[in-house]
Every structure is written in structure tokens, then in C-alpha cells.
Design a protein around this motif. Structure first.
Motif, PDB file in Angstrom:
ATOM      1  N   LYS A  21      81.093  -0.782 138.606  1.00 46.09           N
ATOM      2  CA  LYS A  21      81.290   0.463 139.357  1.00 46.09           C
ATOM      3  C   LYS A  21      82.613   0.395 140.133  1.00 46.09           C
ATOM      4  O   LYS A  21      83.354   1.366 140.194  1.00 46.09           O
ATOM      5  N   TYR A  22      82.903  -0.751 140.713  1.00 48.69           N
ATOM      6  CA  TYR A  22      84.154  -0.937 141.442  1.00 48.69           C
ATOM      7  C   TYR A  22      85.349  -0.796 140.500  1.00 48.69           C
ATOM      8  O   TYR A  22      86.312  -0.094 140.795  1.00 48.69           O
ATOM      9  N   LEU A  23      85.266  -1.450 139.347  1.00 52.00           N
ATOM     10  CA  LEU A  23      86.347  -1.375 138.360  1.00 52.00           C
ATOM     11  C   LEU A  23      86.611   0.066 137.936  1.00 52.00           C
ATOM     12  O   LEU A  23      87.758   0.492 137.820  1.00 52.00           O
ATOM     13  N   LEU A  24      85.539   0.821 137.719  1.00 52.24           N
ATOM     14  CA  LEU A  24      85.667   2.188 137.221  1.00 52.24           C
ATOM     15  C   LEU A  24      85.896   3.210 138.327  1.00 52.24           C
ATOM     16  O   LEU A  24      86.120   4.389 138.038  1.00 52.24           O
ATOM     17  N   GLY A  25      85.827   2.779 139.579  1.00 52.67           N
ATOM     18  CA  GLY A  25      86.023   3.703 140.698  1.00 52.67           C
ATOM     19  C   GLY A  25      84.860   4.658 140.862  1.00 52.67           C
ATOM     20  O   GLY A  25      85.055   5.802 141.283  1.00 52.67           O
ATOM     21  N   LEU A  26      83.648   4.211 140.553  1.00 52.29           N
ATOM     22  CA  LEU A  26      82.465   5.062 140.650  1.00 52.29           C
ATOM     23  C   LEU A  26      81.744   4.829 141.979  1.00 52.29           C
ATOM     24  O   LEU A  26      81.833   3.748 142.562  1.00 52.29           O
ATOM     25  N   GLU A  27      81.032   5.833 142.420  1.00 50.18           N
ATOM     26  CA  GLU A  27      80.192   5.698 143.605  1.00 50.18           C
ATOM     27  C   GLU A  27      79.018   4.771 143.283  1.00 50.18           C
ATOM     28  O   GLU A  27      78.588   4.676 142.135  1.00 50.18           O
ATOM     29  N   LEU A  28      78.479   4.106 144.291  1.00 50.20           N
ATOM     30  CA  LEU A  28      77.346   3.216 144.072  1.00 50.20           C
ATOM     31  C   LEU A  28      76.128   3.957 143.528  1.00 50.20           C
ATOM     32  O   LEU A  28      75.330   3.404 142.785  1.00 50.20           O
ATOM     33  N   GLU A  29      75.995   5.236 143.889  1.00 54.40           N
ATOM     34  CA  GLU A  29      74.847   6.030 143.449  1.00 54.40           C
ATOM     35  C   GLU A  29      75.032   6.595 142.042  1.00 54.40           C
ATOM     36  O   GLU A  29      74.110   7.204 141.500  1.00 54.40           O
ATOM     37  N   ASP A  30      76.207   6.433 141.456  1.00 58.34           N
ATOM     38  CA  ASP A  30      76.475   6.994 140.133  1.00 58.34           C
ATOM     39  C   ASP A  30      75.477   6.434 139.132  1.00 58.34           C
ATOM     40  O   ASP A  30      75.281   5.224 139.037  1.00 58.34           O
ATOM     41  N   SER A  31      74.851   7.314 138.375  1.00 60.06           N
ATOM     42  CA  SER A  31      73.800   6.898 137.432  1.00 60.06           C
ATOM     43  C   SER A  31      74.352   6.506 136.065  1.00 60.06           C
ATOM     44  O   SER A  31      73.584   6.191 135.161  1.00 60.06           O
ATOM     45  N   GLY A  32      75.648   6.531 135.880  1.00 59.23           N
ATOM     46  CA  GLY A  32      76.230   6.121 134.612  1.00 59.23           C
ATOM     47  C   GLY A  32      76.144   7.211 133.563  1.00 59.23           C
ATOM     48  O   GLY A  32      76.177   8.400 133.878  1.00 59.23           O
ATOM     49  N   PHE A  33      76.028   6.802 132.304  1.00 61.12           N
ATOM     50  CA  PHE A  33      76.009   7.751 131.192  1.00 61.12           C
ATOM     51  C   PHE A  33      75.159   7.175 130.074  1.00 61.12           C
ATOM     52  O   PHE A  33      74.817   5.992 130.071  1.00 61.12           O
ATOM     53  N   ASN A  34      74.826   8.018 129.117  1.00 57.96           N
ATOM     54  CA  ASN A  34      74.086   7.585 127.944  1.00 57.96           C
ATOM     55  C   ASN A  34      75.009   6.759 127.056  1.00 57.96           C
ATOM     56  O   ASN A  34      76.189   7.087 126.900  1.00 57.96           O
ATOM     57  N   TYR A  35      74.455   5.722 126.463  1.00 55.86           N
ATOM     58  CA  TYR A  35      75.265   4.822 125.644  1.00 55.86           C
ATOM     59  C   TYR A  35      75.958   5.529 124.481  1.00 55.86           C
ATOM     60  O   TYR A  35      76.988   5.079 123.991  1.00 55.86           O
ATOM     61  N   SER A  36      75.428   6.648 124.012  1.00 64.32           N
ATOM     62  CA  SER A  36      76.029   7.357 122.879  1.00 64.32           C
ATOM     63  C   SER A  36      77.413   7.918 123.217  1.00 64.32           C
ATOM     64  O   SER A  36      78.199   8.199 122.316  1.00 64.32           O
ATOM     65  N   LEU A  37      77.726   8.057 124.500  1.00 65.33           N
ATOM     66  CA  LEU A  37      79.044   8.528 124.913  1.00 65.33           C
ATOM     67  C   LEU A  37      80.143   7.607 124.379  1.00 65.33           C
ATOM     68  O   LEU A  37      81.209   8.073 123.984  1.00 65.33           O
ATOM     69  N   LEU A  38      79.879   6.307 124.339  1.00 55.47           N
ATOM     70  CA  LEU A  38      80.894   5.355 123.879  1.00 55.47           C
ATOM     71  C   LEU A  38      81.226   5.554 122.402  1.00 55.47           C
ATOM     72  O   LEU A  38      82.396   5.550 122.022  1.00 55.47           O
ATOM     73  N   ALA A  39      80.206   5.742 121.577  1.00 47.65           N
ATOM     74  CA  ALA A  39      80.452   5.969 120.146  1.00 47.65           C
ATOM     75  C   ALA A  39      81.185   7.289 119.934  1.00 47.65           C
ATOM     76  O   ALA A  39      82.104   7.370 119.108  1.00 47.65           O
ATOM     77  N   ARG A  40      80.790   8.325 120.684  1.00 46.99           N
ATOM     78  CA  ARG A  40      81.469   9.623 120.549  1.00 46.99           C
ATOM     79  C   ARG A  40      82.918   9.519 121.015  1.00 46.99           C
ATOM     80  O   ARG A  40      83.815  10.115 120.411  1.00 46.99           O
ATOM     81  N   PHE A  41      83.176   8.754 122.073  1.00 44.65           N
ATOM     82  CA  PHE A  41      84.539   8.569 122.566  1.00 44.65           C
ATOM     83  C   PHE A  41      85.394   7.860 121.518  1.00 44.65           C
ATOM     84  O   PHE A  41      86.501   8.293 121.218  1.00 44.65           O
ATOM     85  N   ARG A  42      84.865   6.787 120.920  1.00 43.54           N
ATOM     86  CA  ARG A  42      85.625   6.070 119.880  1.00 43.54           C
ATOM     87  C   ARG A  42      85.891   6.969 118.685  1.00 43.54           C
ATOM     88  O   ARG A  42      86.995   6.972 118.134  1.00 43.54           O
ATOM     89  N   ALA A  43      84.899   7.745 118.289  1.00 36.52           N
ATOM     90  CA  ALA A  43      85.079   8.660 117.150  1.00 36.52           C
ATOM     91  C   ALA A  43      86.152   9.694 117.457  1.00 36.52           C
ATOM     92  O   ALA A  43      86.979  10.029 116.599  1.00 36.52           O
ATOM     93  N   ARG A  44      86.167  10.193 118.674  1.00 33.94           N
ATOM     94  CA  ARG A  44      87.174  11.182 119.072  1.00 33.94           C
ATOM     95  C   ARG A  44      88.574  10.564 119.036  1.00 33.94           C
ATOM     96  O   ARG A  44      89.538  11.193 118.601  1.00 33.94           O
ATOM     97  N   LEU A  45      88.695   9.323 119.506  1.00 29.38           N
ATOM     98  CA  LEU A  45      89.996   8.644 119.469  1.00 29.38           C
ATOM     99  C   LEU A  45      90.476   8.482 118.023  1.00 29.38           C
ATOM    100  O   LEU A  45      91.641   8.734 117.725  1.00 29.38           O
ATOM    101  N   ILE A  46      89.579   8.067 117.144  1.00 30.80           N
ATOM    102  CA  ILE A  46      89.952   7.860 115.738  1.00 30.80           C
ATOM    103  C   ILE A  46      90.338   9.187 115.087  1.00 30.80           C
ATOM    104  O   ILE A  46      91.333   9.273 114.367  1.00 30.80           O
ATOM    105  N   THR A  47      89.565  10.233 115.359  1.00 33.90           N
ATOM    106  CA  THR A  47      89.844  11.551 114.792  1.00 33.90           C
ATOM    107  C   THR A  47      91.241  12.032 115.169  1.00 33.90           C
ATOM    108  O   THR A  47      91.940  12.640 114.366  1.00 33.90           O
TER     109      THR A  47
END
Length: 176
Positions: free
Chosen positions: A63-89
Motif C-alpha cells: 500500500k505504501y509503495l502504491l500510494g494507497l490509503e490503508l483502508e483501500d480494499s484493492g482490486f479484483n485479480y482479473s484487473l492485472l490480466a486485463r491491464f496486460r492485455a491492454r498493454l499488448i493490444t
């Protein structure tokens, strides 16, 4: 490592680096810099997508590395695959590595003339392998749970006869 990265490099990824991969109208659901940095940490710690998303949700150093609040609930793991696919596209798959190398060089952390690996396919292949291994192990765990519910006596007898460590290996979720 996450704390040292943030302290020495600061915020590495600006959202403008990935602007061409996202629509100009509306607002992205998550800052593109977050999954970019998560991908770097994911590779460094050899984590699957699920494990990396859990680290964002639960680990204070991430959370510190990403600059997120301590209460931040994060994201669904599928976001990472969609992000990589978007970069490749959009042909941006090497941008993450280039930015990390430029930032580290600007901070004096890299020497000129050294060898840097710029093969993003290796990173993607490692993440894909971890995800596949996790899916196989989770499938076996789910099958054992179904057997335990449908035929508990048969499963107990079979496990006792074969003297296997299935329960130790597949008793808990793989990502835990």
C-alpha cells in the motif's frame, strides 16, 4: 523491498505513460500506474495474479509503495490480466520495463554498459505459469471437497490406504 523501492524511486509510473491504451472520455476505474507497479512487484516476488491482488489488499508495504490509503480494499485479480492485455493490444508491453530502467538509471542505481533483460514475454510467461499451477491445484482441492461431501467414508478410506499427503497439499486454498 516495496518500501525501499518507494523511498528510492518514488512514484515510478505516471498515468500519462499509458494514456493511449485507455479511452479519453470517462475516467479509468483504477490508475494505470497501480497495476503497472503491481506487475513489477508480482514478477519480483513470483506471485500469481490472485496473490498479487491479495498483497495489494492486505500488505501495508505494498500500500505504501502504491500510494494507497490503508483502508483501500484493492482490486479484483482479473484487473492485472486485463491491464496486460491492454498493454499488448496497444504495443506498450515494454513500456513498464523501460520506465523502471530509466527511473533506476536516473537515481544512479544502474551502471552503463550492464546487461538489462528487456524480454517482456518471459515476465508474461512466468505469470501465466503461476496462474495455471494455481488453477490446477484449486481444481484438485475443489474435487476433494466435493468428494468429502458426496462420499466422506470412501474418501477417508482411500486416503488412509494410499498414505498420500493430499489433505496437507490441497486442504487449504493454494494462494494462502
Amino acid at each position: 523491498m516495496a518500501i525501499r523501492l518507494r523511498d528510492s524511486l518514488g512514484q515510478v509510473f505516471d498515468d500519462a505513460l499509458f494514456a493511449e491504451a485507455f479511452p479519453s472520455d470517462g475516467r479509468p476505474a483504477a490508475s494505470p500506474g497501480v497495476p503497472a507497479m503491481v506487475s513489477v512487484m508480482q514478477f519480483a516476488e513470483r506471485l500469481s495474479d490472485r496473490q498479487a491482488a491479495e498483497a495489494v489488499r492486505a500488505r501495508i508495504d505494498w500500500k505504501y509503495l502504491l500510494g494507497l490509503e490503508l483502508e483501500d480494499s484493492g482490486f479484483n485479480y482479473s484487473l492485472l490480466a486485463r491491464f496486460r492485455a491492454r498493454l499488448i493490444t496497444h504495443g506498450l508491453e515494454e513500456r513498464v520495463l523501460e520506465v523502471v530502467l530509466q527511473t533506476a538509471a536516473a537515481q544512479g542505481l544502474l551502471r552503463r554498459g550492464g546487461r538489462q533483460r528487456t524480454d517482456s514475454t518471459r515476465v508474461v510467461a512466468d505469470v501465466r505459469l503461476l496462474n495455471r499451477m494455481e488453477f490446477v491445484a484449486e481444481t484438485l482441492r475443489a474435487a476433494l471437497e466435493a468428494l468429502a461431501a458426496a462420499a466422506p467414508h470412501w474418501l477417508e478410506q482411500t486416503l488412509a490406504e494410499r498414505d498420500t499427503d493430499w489433505l496437507g497439499r490441497y486442504g487449504e486454498r493454494v494462494d494462502s
